[in-house]
Design an enzyme around this catalytic site. Sequence first.
Site, PDB file in Angstrom:
ATOM      1  CG  HIS A  17      -5.258  -2.203  -1.742  1.00  0.00           C
ATOM      2  ND1 HIS A  17      -4.362  -2.803  -0.880  1.00  0.00           N
ATOM      3  CD2 HIS A  17      -5.022  -0.877  -1.652  1.00  0.00           C
ATOM      4  CE1 HIS A  17      -3.620  -1.868  -0.305  1.00  0.00           C
ATOM      5  NE2 HIS A  17      -3.995  -0.680  -0.754  1.00  0.00           N
ATOM      6  CD  GLU A  18      -6.207   1.641  -4.318  1.00  0.00           C
ATOM      7  OE1 GLU A  18      -6.405   2.504  -3.443  1.00  0.00           O
ATOM      8  OE2 GLU A  18      -5.088   1.122  -4.505  1.00  0.00           O
ATOM      9  CG  HIS A  21      -7.315   2.752   0.829  1.00  0.00           C
ATOM     10  ND1 HIS A  21      -6.586   2.968   1.982  1.00  0.00           N
ATOM     11  CD2 HIS A  21      -6.453   2.197  -0.055  1.00  0.00           C
ATOM     12  CE1 HIS A  21      -5.341   2.559   1.806  1.00  0.00           C
ATOM     13  NE2 HIS A  21      -5.229   2.075   0.572  1.00  0.00           N
ATOM     14  CB  CYS A  77      -0.888  -0.017   1.246  1.00  0.00           C
ATOM     15  SG  CYS A  77      -1.958   1.422   1.395  1.00  0.00           S
TER      16      CYS A  77
HETATM   17 ZN    ZN Z   1      -3.533   1.269  -0.168  1.00  0.00          ZN
END
Ligand code: ZN
Length: 190
Positions: free
Chosen positions: A157-158, A161, A115
């Site tokens: 993954h995004e 967030h 990340c």
């Molecule tokens: Zn990240």
Amino acid sequence: MENRQEVSAVDSAPDVAAPGVEPLTILRYGDPALSRPALPVMEITPDVVALAGRMIATMLRAPGGGLAAPQVGVSLRIITLNPAILDRLSGAEPFALINPRVAVSRGEIVDSEGCLSVPGIYADLARPAEVEIAYTRLDGEPATLRASGYFARGVLHELDHLDGVLFWDRLNLARRIWLKARYRRFGWAR
Ligand code: ZN
């Protein structure tokens, strides 16, 4: 998202962003903005379009496979993706997804993940093997992204967030503690 194998992929960076588009600072682990769930985008204003452009410039400069608005301190459900890293064969340009959500997910793959907000730290993590993501394009049109393998991993993954979740939050406690200690020791200086 940052990936160990792709750190050398500087052929896609830096300075590929449009001239005059100023990159933003990527927040690091420890900043409270990274653990706050982001708000939906209610209207795609010129400010939203400009932010997406600056996020793309920031992602390309890093270079990273993806970036989420909370990583630049903006609590909105916007992500940008960089197919040159996540899905090399597609030849697709970087793009922004407004209010993305998982419509379909299938299977499971374990792979290495990192990340941009936790530089230098990588961990193996299980994610769905295939996803369909419903989102709104910058021109306001609804769209669907179908992704598999590493591309699916990058999108998910995004999306995490946007819910204030970092990749190591998906690991068990012992592994998480070990990685955080490692980040405090080695990662902060990068
Ligand atoms: Zn990240």
